[in-house]
Design an enzyme around this catalytic site. Structure first.
Site, PDB file in Angstrom:
ATOM      1  N   ASN A 101       8.954 -43.346 -53.236  1.00 25.76           N
ATOM      2  CA  ASN A 101       9.786 -42.789 -52.177  1.00 25.76           C
ATOM      3  C   ASN A 101       8.999 -42.634 -50.882  1.00 25.76           C
ATOM      4  O   ASN A 101       9.573 -42.606 -49.808  1.00 25.76           O
ATOM      5  CB  ASN A 101      10.367 -41.426 -52.602  1.00 25.76           C
ATOM      6  CG  ASN A 101       9.293 -40.417 -53.007  1.00 25.76           C
ATOM      7  OD1 ASN A 101       8.267 -40.797 -53.558  1.00 25.76           O
ATOM      8  ND2 ASN A 101       9.534 -39.161 -52.728  1.00 25.76           N
ATOM      9  N   THR A 137      26.255 -25.865 -69.761  1.00 25.10           N
ATOM     10  CA  THR A 137      27.560 -26.404 -69.392  1.00 25.10           C
ATOM     11  C   THR A 137      27.372 -27.504 -68.360  1.00 25.10           C
ATOM     12  O   THR A 137      26.672 -27.335 -67.368  1.00 25.10           O
ATOM     13  CB  THR A 137      28.456 -25.281 -68.846  1.00 25.10           C
ATOM     14  OG1 THR A 137      28.693 -24.358 -69.910  1.00 25.10           O
ATOM     15  CG2 THR A 137      29.789 -25.823 -68.351  1.00 25.10           C
ATOM     16  N   ALA A 171      21.411 -39.171 -58.577  1.00 19.72           N
ATOM     17  CA  ALA A 171      22.606 -39.662 -57.880  1.00 19.72           C
ATOM     18  C   ALA A 171      22.479 -39.601 -56.365  1.00 19.72           C
ATOM     19  O   ALA A 171      23.065 -40.425 -55.662  1.00 19.72           O
ATOM     20  CB  ALA A 171      23.829 -38.854 -58.326  1.00 19.72           C
ATOM     21  N   GLY A 231      16.480 -35.642 -60.378  1.00 25.29           N
ATOM     22  CA  GLY A 231      15.419 -36.548 -60.789  1.00 25.29           C
ATOM     23  C   GLY A 231      14.201 -35.773 -61.267  1.00 25.29           C
ATOM     24  O   GLY A 231      13.546 -36.165 -62.240  1.00 25.29           O
ATOM     25  N   CYS A 273      10.438 -33.193 -51.117  1.00 26.33           N
ATOM     26  CA  CYS A 273      10.065 -32.151 -52.083  1.00 26.33           C
ATOM     27  C   CYS A 273       8.818 -31.387 -51.670  1.00 26.33           C
ATOM     28  O   CYS A 273       8.514 -30.344 -52.215  1.00 26.33           O
ATOM     29  CB  CYS A 273       9.867 -32.749 -53.460  1.00 26.33           C
ATOM     30  SG  CYS A 273      11.410 -33.374 -54.162  1.00 26.33           S
TER      31      CYS A 273
END
Lengths: 393, 393
Positions: free
Chosen positions: B151, B237, B200, B71, B325
């Site tokens: 949050n 990738t 996710a 995120g 965080c």
């Protein structure tokens, strides 16, 4: 049908031991490493163990390793982060003509912010001349970036010499070691670099996990700003399972490196030596000796690499025609063009990159399959028909 | 000992069905989606199926979804990418005072590149007044960013109204929906936003997988430059297994959303209603009704959140004291301060965020465990002793 995977440079399979190490962190150990409770602590301990294993592989201090989501992110982080952090010193960058797209395009983005750059040319083997780097460095140069080993032609660059020159000039050196780490010995102290990018999917670790080594004391700004993860240098909840996998892969790579290297080299040389015996007008690209042990790349005249690739795929053989990061763009590789290979021949590029499960039988199967495929494709090429007619005159 | 995980906002457990969906891509299906051979195609198909599932969850077109590694990366991508792409239009940003660190710090980085910003204040519930956003928009404003749901305090912002104002002003709106997506209905068309971030690990998917929705036609520059992945907008990738997991998690979230929401709300309300009955001087933070269904946050007077958290951890209960965080930074939350909560009370912040396995018994266990822990901690607090003495006068 026999399945032969020879596309290491696109991605390696995941080592089963790596998956084993990851699984607990995809099951019960789902804590966020930044959480202060036990579930968080458990994740943090695993994260730091992985950091230590990765640092061990490249001879770095743990505190010099910053996790990223890919080699490309690591390259962006290095180029943008170091250039912007040193903006007070100047606005010029030096890089080689054979850098990965993520380096080249990072520099293009920096140019929009007022930076300029000098592209150092390469010789026909893709080698950068350290003296050319010395000449390219200006008073305003804040960063030099030279790839350690080319994913497209396998050539290993003289980074040690280039680092010496950069040090003397007082300019930090970043090296994109994505194709190298885990496949040849890489030691950041021996190399003498200030920053180094790597990716786990090049040494049997998971996709989505890379890292940037940043030498202690080197200035760098975050690419991803936010929380306090990675010492405030790379925000975002850590991909714990991926990082644990990368750590395990690093541990395995370190233990297996010399054995793996020797085995690969033998098979690689079998291919490099024999393919030109089986097919005419096929040319090795990159340097014959200074090359990655798992890497055999060629240009095949009167052939389109993509057509070749798709035909080999039908025989169960997976190869690439260059960098996976641009393969769907179907353009001639800037690396091959920089080496002086002409546009038509560059279209016939094929890269065979071995994985640790590759066998001599795989190579022999490939050597049997290739000649008739090339024959068939060439027969459909108007250029080849013309060439045949002219050579029969 | 009973284990009660109430730290959804830090990370959810991985749904076993999600892991099941990921495993093939950690075993045999290890191709790089950009490779043209079958192994690559197989990965590409899985990637696009995941994109479609994720798009379905938020009402977007597949082509409007760009995968990221978190995120935070999505927020950086949105803020920096959209601001820099619209630099010709101006250099001013509007954001709320309760944004996530990855938004706030992205703006700080943009300020170093010549941007300026206006911080829109919030009320005591953490709510942004849409009219205040209207007043903050200037002629030079190129982007507005307002979080969809906090949050830290669970408050759901009036993004629909803010989007209407931004549209009228011709300024794109980004919303950080990381805490919201998968937990409340989120539809990008209903919201009317131009960009939206998600992760996710907030809906039972893996860490290391996020995405940014970018409305068709909206201008954005890459954060990670390089190859042609994600339509040239996000190089590197792809984390195939992680993305496949996110897709599966999105599919499950969509199917289970209303049921999950109702179940969580009941348990959340049990906690919100009963905790203040058991303990004095405990205050709900955030809005009582306009809040995430899994989110119950409080400030407890005469208590330090971290001490509380560690004591609950010893009882098997995992909670957080704010954003994961920044949790290790141990600073008072900028969100609580912006809501007018004083510094001392903000230190007593506790966030209980439920997961789908949370039961009424878990909540009752928590309600039993908390009061004696608080009693004990308060007895050690000189401030509390002083308060008691004064109140007995």
């Amino acid at each position: 049908m026999r399945q032969v995977y020879l596309d290491h440079i696109a991605a390696t399979p995941l080592d089963p031991q790596v998956l084993e190490a990851m699984l607990p962190f995809l099951r019960d150990k789902f804590g966020n490493p930044q959480s202060l409770h036990s579930a968080g602590q458990e994740a943090l301990v695993a994260l730091e163990e992985a950091r230590s294993r990765l640092a061990g592989l490249i001879g770095a201090e743990d505190s010099e390793v910053f996790f990223t989501s890919s080699g490309s992110e690591a390259n962006n982080f290095a180029l943008k982060g170091m250039a912007l952090a040193r903006r007070d010193k100047g606005n010029h960058l030096v890089l080689s003509a054979v850098e990965h797209q993520s380096v080249l395009h990072s520099v293009k983005s920096l140019e929009k912010l007022g930076f300029s750059s000098t592209l150092v040319p390469v010789d026909k083997y893709g080698l950068v001349d350290p003296e050319a780097v010395r000449r390219a460095i200006q008073k305003e140069t804040v960063l030099v970036s030279v790839i350690l080993a080319s994913n497209e032609v396998g050539t290993v660059e003289p980074v040690i010499e280039i680092a010496r020159i950069c040090r003397a000039a007082g300019v930090p050196l970043h090296t994109d070691a994505v194709a190298a780490v885990g496949n040849i010995p890489v030691d950041v102290k021996e190399l003498g670099v200030d920053a180094l990018s790597l990716a786990a999917d090049q040494f049997y670790g998971p996709k989505g996990s890379g890292a940037l080594f940043v030498k202690k004391g080197a200035r760098i700004l975050p690419l991803i700003d936010g929380g306090i993860q990675e010492g405030g240098r790379r925000a975002g909840t850590e991909n714990v399972a991926g990082i644990v996998g990368m750590g395990k892969a690093a541990e395995l790579a370190r233990a297996r490196l010399s054995e793996r290297q020797e085995g690969m080299k033998t098979l690689r040389d079998r291919l490099i030596d024999r393919l030109p015996q089986r097919v005419d007008r096929v040319y090795l690209t990159g340097h014959r000796e200074r090359r990655l042990p798992h890497h055999a790349s060629f240009c095949i005249e009167f052939i389109e690499g993509e057509a070749m690739l798709l035909n080999l795929d039908m025989k169960g053989i997976a190869v690439s025609s260059g960098s996976a990061c641009t393969s769907r763009a179907l353009k001639a590789s800037h690396v091959l063009l920089a080496m002086g290979i002409d546009h038509a021949l560059a279209q016939g590029s094929l890269v065979f990159s071995l994985v640790d499960s590759t066998t001599a039988e795989d190579i022999d199967y490939l050597l049997d399959v290739i000649p008739p495929v090339i024959d068939r494709l060439r027969k459909m090429s108007p250029l080849y028909t013309k060439f045949l007619e002219e050579s029969q005159k």
